[in-house]
Design a protein around this motif. Structure first.
Motif: not given
Length: 259
Positions: A82-88, A221-229, A247-252
């Motif tokens: 799994m990938d955990f993406y840096a959103d901060k 997936s309710n992560i639209s804002g996180a991906i764009l940021k 973006a694809e990895r975040m969605l997967q």
């Protein structure tokens, strides 16, 4: 006509062979305890019964521990994919991004579904110790075994925008985040290859149909804002082609966690 008299001679009855029970499987402490209870508990054997009960408790504890360890091994295998993406983003003194990291929300959203899937749940607590905040996570397995880990950080400093409570809360969140990352071996910070500043061509944008599909999946997936940021775009149509794999990895990752 001559006749012959037959003499009746008493004989001993033949003994039937005794039935021999087939060998039973290895007795457990529960079998021994059951036999002791059936035989009756007396003042003479009560001490033995207590020892058998203690033996049974130890046996059950060992079985639960072994099962939890097997499930934890499978849990770590899945988390490793799994990938955990840096959103901060952490800013430096020039108000520029120094590095990115995973928020508590990002870590929890990815971890909780897979923890429950493998029969685990997390309990969190904290304590103050010599000017440090100690975060404590107890990982509870569905069969009863528990595993506890700790991580300590220094209490935060106060300033005009942050009182003592806010400083301690920030330290607690930081300690929890570091503990979770180390406990489960998570990959959290942005890779240099994912940083838009290092990718080159940012002018070529995605095709409309690709943008629409990414936007649809992100909304589900309710992560639209996180991906764009994360990819540094104002809208999905503004995403550079070179950032689509990111973006694809975040969605997967989110889609796998939601299954």
């Amino acid at each position: 006509m001559k006749t012959t008299e037959l003499e009746l001679v008493p004989t001993e009855p033949k003994a039937e062979p005794m039935a021999v029970s087939p060998p039973t499987s290895k007795l457990t402490s529960l079998d021994i305890l059951d036999a002791a209870v059936r035989g009756g508990i007396t003042s003479e054997n009560v001490a033995v019964v207590k020892e058998i009960i203690a033996m049974r408790r130890e046996e059950v504890s060992h079985e639960a521990k072994a099962k939890a360890h097997r499930d934890f091994f499978e849990l770590r295998q899945e988390i490793g994919r799994m990938d955990f993406y840096a959103d901060k983003a952490a800013l430096n003194s020039s108000n520029k991004v120094a590095y990115r990291y995973c928020s508590e929300k990002e870590l929890s959203a990815g971890l909780e579904p897979v923890l429950f899937k493998h029969g685990f749940a997390m309990l969190f607590s904290q304590r103050d110790e010599d000017g440090k905040i100690v975060a404590v996570i107890t990982l509870i397995h569905k069969d009863g075994h528990e595993m506890t880990s700790e991580f300590a950080v220094r209490s935060g400093n106060t300033n005009a925008m942050k009182d003592a409570t806010a400083a301690d809360a920030g330290a607690t969140t930081s300690a929890w985040r570091h503990l979770v990352i180390k406990m489960f071996g998570l990959k959290s910070r942005i890779c240099e290859s994912d940083d838009a500043r290092n990718l080159g061509d940012l002018a070529t944008k995605v095709k409309p149909e690709v943008a629409a599909e990414l936007e649809r999946r992100a909304a589900e997936s309710n992560i639209s804002g996180a991906i764009l940021k994360y990819v540094g775009a104002a809208s999905f149509a503004d995403i550079p082609v070179i950032m689509v794999p990111v973006a694809e990895r975040m969605l997967q990752a989110k889609e796998r966690a939601g299954k």
